[in-house]
Design an enzyme around this catalytic site. Structure first.
Site, PDB file in Angstrom:
ATOM      1  N   GLY A  60      52.031 -30.964   3.083  1.00 50.45           N
ATOM      2  CA  GLY A  60      51.309 -29.764   3.293  1.00 50.45           C
ATOM      3  C   GLY A  60      51.520 -29.154   4.540  1.00 50.45           C
ATOM      4  N   ARG A  61      50.712 -29.433   5.746  1.00 48.77           N
ATOM      5  CA  ARG A  61      50.949 -28.941   7.133  1.00 48.77           C
ATOM      6  C   ARG A  61      52.293 -29.146   7.745  1.00 48.77           C
ATOM      7  NH1 ARG A  61      46.056 -31.906   7.263  1.00 48.77           N
ATOM      8  NH2 ARG A  61      44.091 -30.335   7.742  1.00 48.77           N
ATOM      9  N   TYR A 104      34.903 -26.845  -4.329  1.00 49.89           N
ATOM     10  CA  TYR A 104      34.734 -25.434  -5.074  1.00 49.89           C
ATOM     11  C   TYR A 104      34.216 -25.526  -6.421  1.00 49.89           C
ATOM     12  CZ  TYR A 104      37.221 -24.094  -0.563  1.00 49.89           C
ATOM     13  OH  TYR A 104      37.664 -24.066   0.698  1.00 49.89           O
ATOM     14  N   ARG A 141      44.241 -29.149  -9.854  1.00 54.16           N
ATOM     15  CA  ARG A 141      44.030 -30.084  -8.823  1.00 54.16           C
ATOM     16  C   ARG A 141      42.989 -30.666  -8.431  1.00 54.16           C
ATOM     17  NH1 ARG A 141      44.840 -28.960  -2.263  1.00 54.16           N
ATOM     18  NH2 ARG A 141      46.228 -30.485  -2.053  1.00 54.16           N
ATOM     19  N   GLN A 178      47.596 -20.627  -7.457  1.00 57.95           N
ATOM     20  CA  GLN A 178      46.660 -21.449  -7.536  1.00 57.95           C
ATOM     21  C   GLN A 178      45.326 -20.505  -7.620  1.00 57.95           C
ATOM     22  OE1 GLN A 178      44.379 -23.355  -4.543  1.00 57.95           O
ATOM     23  NE2 GLN A 178      44.954 -25.557  -5.272  1.00 57.95           N
TER      24      GLN A 178
END
Length: 374
Positions: free
Chosen positions: A324-325, A188, A235, A96
């Site tokens: 994810g987590r 971002y 993404r 990424q």
């Protein structure tokens, strides 16, 4: 469906499970990926696709302590040991590529200069993870501080950043990655250009939707030309409000972005759904509009369970699902999901910075090898 093989253009994936990018802040001096990071990713190589943690394309693109880069020879070599380990374990991995834009601090910038952004707008209350002077990643002694006031980029600087993305993509392929994902989400830099509330420019990069999408178009086109569009993903996070980035008309904006990415011909769009408590739910109609606008692979991530994942695949909203987590604490997550086994709970105090504890020491559900079939 979740455990079926999937063909991502020329890349064969062993299942439809993705480990999405998650910042863990464990790089060494010089923001170099380490042997410990190689172990971490290789442990999770039974995912159909791994996507690396956000990896800054330049020093200017860094926003947090101990995050890895991919712009120096040492960083490329560091990542090569990671990709070699993943491939040896039978996995596939994309890098990424990340530029945080305004979400940085003067202490992370060259000569203590200001972070950069489309517009000089502070996100009040948005904090970054910094290291006390002289502290290494394994100390785990990071602190959270308000990000610094940014300055607006000049057009010439924007062109330079587009070049940085393209070079970072070439570096990623040199480091052995199977492809790259552009971080266009979570407030971002790319999203700062897209979202109406973070972009107040009056030149060709601001104002109209077409202008606000121009940076995304230029970066994605440059990266696709550098390494091939079939090895590029983007993404997006259309409904999140992370880092203070918001758009007044998210469905219109992000479906237009999806059409643009379809024209460029990239491999996939990775949609990050809002995953905090009481977060906005992404309507089914929005997901169906994504499918209509973009004909490539669609990945969705955000508090997915096995049941929700199967529903999304069955209804055609998604082709791959990111967990994810759960992957933090369960390196053998695909095996656990396939056999409906209980999941380890992650140790939140070890999410950012530290050593092997809470990183590579989570137990497996079985002594079988991670590459075993389901």
């Amino acid at each position: 469906m979740l455990f079926e093989k999937y063909q991502l253009n020329q890349i064969s994936l062993s299942n439809r499970i993705v480990m999405p990018p998650m910042t863990r802040s464990r790089s060494a001096a010089g923001n170099v990926a380490t042997e410990l990071m190689a172990t971490y990713y290789a442990q999770r190589a039974s995912a159909g696709l791994l996507i690396s943690e956000g990896t800054q394309i330049s020093q200017q693109g860094q926003g947090y302590a101990w995050t890895p880069g991919i712009y120096t020879p040492e960083q490329i070599a560091g990542w090569k040991q990671v990709t070699d380990a993943v491939h040896s374990a039978g996995g596939k991995i994309f890098a990424q590529l990340w530029h945080v834009g305004r979400v940085s601090h003067t202490s992370l910038q060259a000569d203590g200069t200001q972070p950069v952004a489309p517009s000089a707008i502070l996100a009040e209350g948005v904090k970054v993870f910094l290291a006390p002077e002289g502290a290494a990643a394994d100390s785990g002694l990071g602190i959270m501080e308000q990000h610094s006031m940014p300055r607006a980029l000049t057009i010439a600087e924007i062109k330079d950043i587009v070049h940085d993305y393209a070079q970072a993509a070439r570096n990623a392929i040199a480091a052995g990655f199977d492809g790259v994902e552009l971080h266009g989400a979570n407030g971002y830099l790319i999203e700062q250009f897209i979202d109406s509330q973070t972009n107040q420019r009056t030149d060709e990069y601001g104002g109209s939707l077409e202008n606000r999408l121009r940076f995304l178009k230029e970066v994605t086109t440059a990266v696709a030309e550098a390494i091939g569009a079939d090895r590029v993903g983007v993404r997006q996070a259309p409904l999140t409000t992370l880092m203070g980035a918001m758009d007044d008309h998210p469905e219109e904006t992000y479906i237009a972005a999806a059409r643009l990415l379809q024209e460029i011909g990239i491999a996939y769009i990775h949609v990050a759904e809002a995953d905090w408590d009481n977060a906005p739910v992404m309507p089914v109609a929005f997901k169906e509009a994504y499918r209509t606008a973009f004909k490539g692979t669609l990945i969705y991530s955000g508090k997915y369970t096995k049941a929700r994942a199967e529903e999304a695949l069955r209804n055609g909203w998604a082709d791959l699902i990111g967990f994810g987590r759960p992957f933090i604490a369960n390196p053998d997550l695909p095996y656990r999901l396939a056999h409906d086994l209980p999941l380890n709970e992650p140790k939140r105090e070890h999410f950012f910075g530290g050593s092997a504890e809470g990183y590579t020491d989570y137990p497996l559900a079985t002594t079988q090898t991670l590459s075993s079939t389901y």
